[in-house]
Design a protein around this motif. Structure first.
Motif, PDB file in Angstrom:
ATOM      1  N   CYS A 115      78.033  34.921 -14.890  1.00 23.85           N
ATOM      2  CA  CYS A 115      78.177  34.911 -13.434  1.00 23.85           C
ATOM      3  C   CYS A 115      78.428  36.303 -12.891  1.00 23.85           C
ATOM      4  CB  CYS A 115      79.285  33.971 -12.995  1.00 23.85           C
ATOM      5  SG  CYS A 115      80.883  34.254 -13.733  1.00 23.85           S
ATOM      6  N   THR A 116      78.067  36.475 -11.623  1.00 21.95           N
ATOM      7  CA  THR A 116      78.292  37.764 -10.963  1.00 21.95           C
ATOM      8  C   THR A 116      78.450  37.559  -9.471  1.00 21.95           C
ATOM      9  OG1 THR A 116      77.604  40.085 -11.044  1.00 21.95           O
ATOM     10  CG2 THR A 116      75.903  38.494 -10.428  1.00 21.95           C
ATOM     11  N   GLU A 117      78.913  38.613  -8.791  1.00 22.89           N
ATOM     12  CA  GLU A 117      79.090  38.548  -7.336  1.00 22.89           C
ATOM     13  C   GLU A 117      77.796  38.945  -6.630  1.00 22.89           C
ATOM     14  OE1 GLU A 117      82.361  40.882  -5.717  1.00 22.89           O
ATOM     15  OE2 GLU A 117      81.452  40.889  -3.711  1.00 22.89           O
ATOM     16  N   VAL A 118      77.450  38.197  -5.590  1.00 19.61           N
ATOM     17  CA  VAL A 118      76.312  38.577  -4.750  1.00 19.61           C
ATOM     18  C   VAL A 118      76.813  38.805  -3.326  1.00 19.61           C
ATOM     19  CG1 VAL A 118      74.499  37.453  -6.084  1.00 19.61           C
ATOM     20  CG2 VAL A 118      75.772  36.117  -4.393  1.00 19.61           C
ATOM     21  N   ALA A 119      76.264  39.835  -2.678  1.00 16.62           N
ATOM     22  CA  ALA A 119      76.785  40.167  -1.349  1.00 16.62           C
ATOM     23  C   ALA A 119      75.696  40.305  -0.291  1.00 16.62           C
ATOM     24  CB  ALA A 119      77.623  41.440  -1.421  1.00 16.62           C
TER      25      ALA A 119
ATOM     26  N   LEU B  60      77.028  32.076  -9.237  1.00 17.69           N
ATOM     27  CA  LEU B  60      77.154  33.238  -8.366  1.00 17.69           C
ATOM     28  C   LEU B  60      78.403  33.061  -7.528  1.00 17.69           C
ATOM     29  CD1 LEU B  60      73.982  32.172  -8.468  1.00 17.69           C
ATOM     30  CD2 LEU B  60      73.628  34.258  -7.205  1.00 17.69           C
ATOM     31  N   TRP B  61      79.135  34.150  -7.303  1.00 15.96           N
ATOM     32  CA  TRP B  61      80.251  34.007  -6.379  1.00 15.96           C
ATOM     33  C   TRP B  61      80.106  34.989  -5.226  1.00 15.96           C
ATOM     34  CZ3 TRP B  61      81.565  36.938 -10.828  1.00 15.96           C
ATOM     35  CH2 TRP B  61      82.194  38.164 -10.590  1.00 15.96           C
ATOM     36  N   ILE B  62      80.710  34.602  -4.137  1.00 16.36           N
ATOM     37  CA  ILE B  62      80.673  35.436  -2.936  1.00 16.36           C
ATOM     38  C   ILE B  62      82.054  36.058  -2.765  1.00 16.36           C
ATOM     39  CG2 ILE B  62      80.411  35.345  -0.421  1.00 16.36           C
ATOM     40  CD1 ILE B  62      78.380  32.933  -1.326  1.00 16.36           C
ATOM     41  N   GLY B  63      82.098  37.363  -2.675  1.00 16.86           N
ATOM     42  CA  GLY B  63      83.369  38.096  -2.682  1.00 16.86           C
ATOM     43  C   GLY B  63      84.115  38.000  -1.356  1.00 16.86           C
ATOM     44  N   ALA B  64      85.402  38.340  -1.429  1.00 13.39           N
ATOM     45  CA  ALA B  64      86.300  38.208  -0.278  1.00 13.39           C
ATOM     46  C   ALA B  64      85.829  39.033   0.925  1.00 13.39           C
ATOM     47  CB  ALA B  64      87.696  38.654  -0.689  1.00 13.39           C
ATOM     48  N   ARG B  65      85.174  40.169   0.638  1.00 13.30           N
ATOM     49  CA  ARG B  65      84.734  41.014   1.738  1.00 13.30           C
ATOM     50  C   ARG B  65      83.469  40.482   2.395  1.00 13.30           C
ATOM     51  NH1 ARG B  65      86.860  43.207  -2.221  1.00 13.30           N
ATOM     52  NH2 ARG B  65      88.508  44.779  -2.132  1.00 13.30           N
TER      53      ARG B  65
END
Ligand code: PEP
Ligand code: MN
Length: 360
Positions: A86-90, A106-111
């Motif tokens: 898994c990785t962050e997508v922005a 996929l994760w979506i970051g706090a920002r």
């Protein structure tokens, strides 16, 4: 906390006998680093291997991730170790690349969660995917933004959803990097009881020494899993060095955590629990009753002040009350933080009452 999960989710389908564990470095740094950590985690309870490829950094000039190249390394992790990745997508470009390289989650970051435009762009790019998508809470303690992010993804036909609680930034200096505000995570669970909720003690604490305690609190609050940043040489990590643990420390943490069941069907337990809950219910009613009485007295004071044209707020008196209550609270095992918060709220309500009377 009552938690009535009714729908089966991607997490139930995994049929795990322990909370979900996502682990791996904050950032993918080199191919060797990514593969070495994966190899050290592959025969453990870790379910997903994480590595940030695109890194949102607060100040420019810091390491901003290796970019798309890292996706090839994650593919290698999968083929060499069999671990899911898994990785962050922005943004939409990240999503496209991650899907092309078959990242599993996929994760979506706090920002990103703070920005409805970005959330919508990501949701549109992910439309209809059967990949798992997790939404981190926004950096600021705003439940609606977090819920809104989930709703945008759900509306885009993404069914395998979940959330990550990573704490909230605050201007105050605290022992946390991002204060947990557990109440907000609990409210989130109440709004979406069927959605898997993962805790991220690494970003909450910013400090590897506190990771175990925060993880245990999360499990005690029925969280479904943990995301813990892991690196074989945390101190020399290219990002978030203070909060990463070694693979062996992670294994130790997983072994020491107490996993609590959501409930138990045994009759004795249930009788005892109902009995204790009944006592709590009685006390809660009494609390409300007493607060009501306290406000009535406040109203009478308000009326007196009005007669004499005296200001509502009398700081000296208020500070004396607070000091006394903190000391008294201490003798009953109540923390200063709690007594302070509670009396601030009571005081505010009193002021509201008196304002109404004085201006009537
Ligand atoms: C991360 O997971 O490395 C990260 C950047 O997290 P967050 O979005 O919670 O700050
Ligand atoms: Mn990080």
């Amino acid at each position: 906390m009552e938690n009535s999960k009714q729908m089966r989710t991607w997490l139930d389908d995994m049929k795990l006998d322990h909370p979900l564990v996502i682990a791996g470095p904050c950032s993918a740094e080199t191919e060797e680093q990514v593969l070495r950590i994966a190899n050290e985690l592959k025969d453990t309870d870790v379910n997903y291997y994480r590595a940030g490829i695109w890194k949102p950094r607060t100040r420019p000039g810091m390491f901003e991730g290796v970019g798309a190249l890292g996706l090839k390394w994650l593919q290698k992790v999968k083929s060499e170790t069999g671990m899911k990745t898994c990785t962050e997508v922005a943004n939409a470009a990240h999503v496209k690349l991650a899907l092309e390289h078959d990242v599993d989650l996929l994760w979506i970051g706090a920002r990103s969660t703070v920005s409805p435009f970005i959330m919508q762009e990501i949701a549109d790019a992910l439309e209809g995917t059967d990949k798992i998508v997790l939404v981190k809470n926004p950096v600021n303690p705003d439940l609606a933004l977090w819920l809104g992010g989930i709703e945008r993804l759900y509306t885009a036909g993404i069914k395998n959803l979940g959330a990550i609680h990573r704490g909230f930034s605050t201007y105050e200096k605290t022992k946390y990097r991002n204060i947990p505000e557990w109440q907000l995570a609990i409210e989130f669970q109440n709004k979406f009881p069927d959605l898997p909720l993962i805790n991220d003690p690494s970003h909450i604490t910013g400090n590897r020494e506190m990771i175990f305690d925060v993880s245990q609190t999360a499990l005690d609050l029925n969280f479904d899993g943990l995301m813990i940043e892991t690196h074989f040489d945390p101190d020399n990590a290219w990002s978030d060095a203070a909060q990463q643990v070694t693979p062996s420390k992670l294994i130790q943490i997983m072994r020491d955590l107490k996993i609590r069941k959501e409930s138990d069907t045994e009759a004795g337990y249930n009788t005892e629990l109902s009995n204790l809950r009944a006592q709590i219910d009685v006390l809660d009613s009494q609390l409300i009753e007493m607060l009501g009485k306290r406000m009535k007295i406040s109203d009478a004071i308000g009326a007196l002040k009005k007669q004499k044209n005296v200001a509502v707020l009398q700081s000296n008196r208020w500070n004396a009350i607070l000091g006394n209550m903190i000391l008294e609270g201490e003798t009953k095992g109540l923390s200063e933080e709690f007594v302070l918060k509670m009396f601030k709220a009571i005081h505010q309500e009193s002021i509201n009452h008196q304002e109404k009377i004085i201006n009537s």
